[in-house]
Design a protein around this motif. Structure first.
Motif, PDB file in Angstrom:
ATOM      1  N   ALA A 214      73.691 -63.710 127.781  1.00  0.00           N
ATOM      2  CA  ALA A 214      72.374 -63.276 127.309  1.00  0.00           C
ATOM      3  C   ALA A 214      72.419 -62.937 125.826  1.00  0.00           C
ATOM      4  O   ALA A 214      71.494 -63.263 125.063  1.00  0.00           O
ATOM      5  N   GLY A 215      73.504 -62.294 125.389  1.00  0.00           N
ATOM      6  CA  GLY A 215      73.653 -61.991 123.965  1.00  0.00           C
ATOM      7  C   GLY A 215      73.767 -63.240 123.126  1.00  0.00           C
ATOM      8  O   GLY A 215      73.154 -63.343 122.045  1.00  0.00           O
ATOM      9  N   PHE A 216      74.523 -64.236 123.593  1.00  0.00           N
ATOM     10  CA  PHE A 216      74.630 -65.504 122.869  1.00  0.00           C
ATOM     11  C   PHE A 216      73.267 -66.196 122.756  1.00  0.00           C
ATOM     12  O   PHE A 216      72.944 -66.810 121.731  1.00  0.00           O
ATOM     13  N   ILE A 217      72.483 -66.116 123.825  1.00  0.00           N
ATOM     14  CA  ILE A 217      71.141 -66.727 123.800  1.00  0.00           C
ATOM     15  C   ILE A 217      70.281 -66.073 122.728  1.00  0.00           C
ATOM     16  O   ILE A 217      69.592 -66.759 121.955  1.00  0.00           O
ATOM     17  N   LEU A 218      70.315 -64.735 122.666  1.00  0.00           N
ATOM     18  CA  LEU A 218      69.539 -64.030 121.645  1.00  0.00           C
ATOM     19  C   LEU A 218      69.986 -64.442 120.240  1.00  0.00           C
ATOM     20  O   LEU A 218      69.156 -64.677 119.357  1.00  0.00           O
ATOM     21  N   ILE A 219      71.294 -64.523 120.030  1.00  0.00           N
ATOM     22  CA  ILE A 219      71.813 -64.922 118.719  1.00  0.00           C
ATOM     23  C   ILE A 219      71.344 -66.330 118.361  1.00  0.00           C
ATOM     24  O   ILE A 219      70.833 -66.581 117.255  1.00  0.00           O
ATOM     25  N   GLU A 220      71.516 -67.254 119.300  1.00  0.00           N
ATOM     26  CA  GLU A 220      71.159 -68.650 119.043  1.00  0.00           C
ATOM     27  C   GLU A 220      69.686 -68.799 118.710  1.00  0.00           C
ATOM     28  O   GLU A 220      69.303 -69.469 117.741  1.00  0.00           O
ATOM     29  N   TYR A 221      68.853 -68.143 119.508  1.00  0.00           N
ATOM     30  CA  TYR A 221      67.412 -68.272 119.293  1.00  0.00           C
ATOM     31  C   TYR A 221      67.013 -67.736 117.927  1.00  0.00           C
ATOM     32  O   TYR A 221      66.220 -68.359 117.205  1.00  0.00           O
ATOM     33  N   GLN A 222      67.539 -66.570 117.571  1.00  0.00           N
ATOM     34  CA  GLN A 222      67.157 -65.958 116.301  1.00  0.00           C
ATOM     35  C   GLN A 222      67.656 -66.758 115.105  1.00  0.00           C
ATOM     36  O   GLN A 222      66.946 -66.898 114.105  1.00  0.00           O
ATOM     37  N   LEU A 223      68.859 -67.301 115.188  1.00  0.00           N
ATOM     38  CA  LEU A 223      69.376 -68.101 114.074  1.00  0.00           C
ATOM     39  C   LEU A 223      68.590 -69.405 113.911  1.00  0.00           C
ATOM     40  O   LEU A 223      68.318 -69.843 112.788  1.00  0.00           O
ATOM     41  N   VAL A 224      68.222 -70.014 115.048  1.00  0.00           N
ATOM     42  CA  VAL A 224      67.382 -71.223 114.970  1.00  0.00           C
ATOM     43  C   VAL A 224      66.052 -70.866 114.299  1.00  0.00           C
ATOM     44  O   VAL A 224      65.552 -71.596 113.438  1.00  0.00           O
ATOM     45  N   GLY A 225      65.461 -69.735 114.698  1.00  0.00           N
ATOM     46  CA  GLY A 225      64.199 -69.307 114.090  1.00  0.00           C
ATOM     47  C   GLY A 225      64.348 -69.039 112.601  1.00  0.00           C
ATOM     48  O   GLY A 225      63.478 -69.421 111.806  1.00  0.00           O
ATOM     49  N   TYR A 226      65.454 -68.421 112.205  1.00  0.00           N
ATOM     50  CA  TYR A 226      65.677 -68.119 110.793  1.00  0.00           C
ATOM     51  C   TYR A 226      65.799 -69.391 109.971  1.00  0.00           C
ATOM     52  O   TYR A 226      65.137 -69.527 108.917  1.00  0.00           O
ATOM     53  N   PHE A 227      66.631 -70.319 110.406  1.00  0.00           N
ATOM     54  CA  PHE A 227      66.841 -71.546 109.628  1.00  0.00           C
ATOM     55  C   PHE A 227      65.606 -72.447 109.651  1.00  0.00           C
ATOM     56  O   PHE A 227      65.326 -73.155 108.673  1.00  0.00           O
ATOM     57  N   THR A 228      64.855 -72.389 110.743  1.00  0.00           N
ATOM     58  CA  THR A 228      63.615 -73.170 110.797  1.00  0.00           C
ATOM     59  C   THR A 228      62.617 -72.603 109.780  1.00  0.00           C
ATOM     60  O   THR A 228      61.925 -73.358 109.085  1.00  0.00           O
ATOM     61  N   GLU A 229      62.539 -71.280 109.705  1.00  0.00           N
ATOM     62  CA  GLU A 229      61.603 -70.619 108.788  1.00  0.00           C
ATOM     63  C   GLU A 229      61.993 -70.855 107.329  1.00  0.00           C
ATOM     64  O   GLU A 229      61.129 -71.134 106.488  1.00  0.00           O
ATOM     65  N   THR A 230      63.280 -70.778 107.030  1.00  0.00           N
ATOM     66  CA  THR A 230      63.714 -70.910 105.639  1.00  0.00           C
ATOM     67  C   THR A 230      63.689 -72.340 105.129  1.00  0.00           C
ATOM     68  O   THR A 230      63.669 -72.568 103.908  1.00  0.00           O
ATOM     69  N   THR A 231      63.718 -73.319 106.025  1.00  0.00           N
ATOM     70  CA  THR A 231      63.721 -74.723 105.590  1.00  0.00           C
ATOM     71  C   THR A 231      62.349 -75.391 105.692  1.00  0.00           C
ATOM     72  O   THR A 231      62.198 -76.523 105.282  1.00  0.00           O
ATOM     73  N   SER A 232      61.381 -74.654 106.258  1.00  0.00           N
ATOM     74  CA  SER A 232      60.051 -75.258 106.401  1.00  0.00           C
ATOM     75  C   SER A 232      59.210 -75.073 105.147  1.00  0.00           C
ATOM     76  O   SER A 232      59.533 -74.282 104.288  1.00  0.00           O
TER      77      SER A 232
END
Length: 232
Positions: A214-232
């Protein structure tokens, strides 16, 4: 099951579940609309919203579950939960009142890591891999600081009115602590029943693997959101 295999299993589980996990909780919907529009003292509503936030805050609850998983004495539970509460309160109030802000995605990724960390510790990972045992009181306090700051970043996005901000935030923080006591009471009841079950020791490792996943899922989701936001 060896610790290395446990970590690999947890990571694989998180990957298979993908990034469709729910976004780490914040204040949304009607609650967000109320807080954005409210001005002046609103002690009762903010008490309620603080308690609601904690009771529905699955990232906080997952971490607290990991913290108390192998704590059997109430004085130990009280000590660790108090360390978490102090850290959480410091950064929640300081972050909002001093307008200290970082990307919520990055903060929430660290919150996800806190869940992984505690599950890893429960599985004996630090002793097995590194031959050390970190001071868990300091770790819980430190992660409490991160958890509180995670909420502070979300509250700042609501652009709260300065009129009544201090008493409202104090009420919100008290509500968070009341909600934490309520949620913790329910968790302890379940844990007490589970510990009385003859298979507790045999199922404890599997439960912490799932907690780590569950912790890995939270990390993965948030990092995907961060990189998606910064590259859009």
């Amino acid at each position: 099951m060896r610790t290395g295999a446990i970590v690999a299993t947890a990571a694989l589980t998180a990957s298979l579940l993908g990034t469709e996990a729910a976004l780490a909780h914040g204040v949304t919907g009607g609650d967000a609309a109320f807080m954005s529009a409210a001005a002046g003292w609103n002690i009762g509503p903010y008490l309620y919203l603080g308690a609601k936030h904690m009771v529905t805050g699955y990232d906080h609850l997952l971490f607290l579950l990991g913290v108390i998983f192998f704590l059997y004495r109430m004085k130990d539970v009280a000590l660790y939960v108090t360390m978490f509460s102090i850290g959480h309160s410091i950064t929640l109030l300081t972050g909002v009142l001093s307008h200290i802000w970082l990307s919520p995605y990055l903060v929430d990724a660290i919150i996800g890591f806190s869940v992984v960390y505690k599950a890893f510790d429960n599985l004996g990972g630090f002793r097995t891999w590194f031959g050390v045992e970190p001071d868990q009181r300091l770790a819980v306090f430190g992660f409490g600081l991160v958890h509180g700051f995670g909420l502070a970043t979300k509250l700042q996005d609501l652009q709260l009115s300065a009129d009544g901000l201090v008493p409202n935030m104090l009420a919100f923080n008290v509500g968070v602590e009341l909600g934490q006591i309520t949620a913790l009471g329910a968790i302890l009841l379940v844990m007490s029943w589970w510990r009385s079950w003859p298979l507790f020791q045999r199922t404890a490792a599997a439960a912490n693997v799932l907690l780590m996943a569950a912790g890995f899922i939270l990390i993965e989701y948030q990092l995907v959101g961060y990189f998606t936001e910064t590259t859009s």
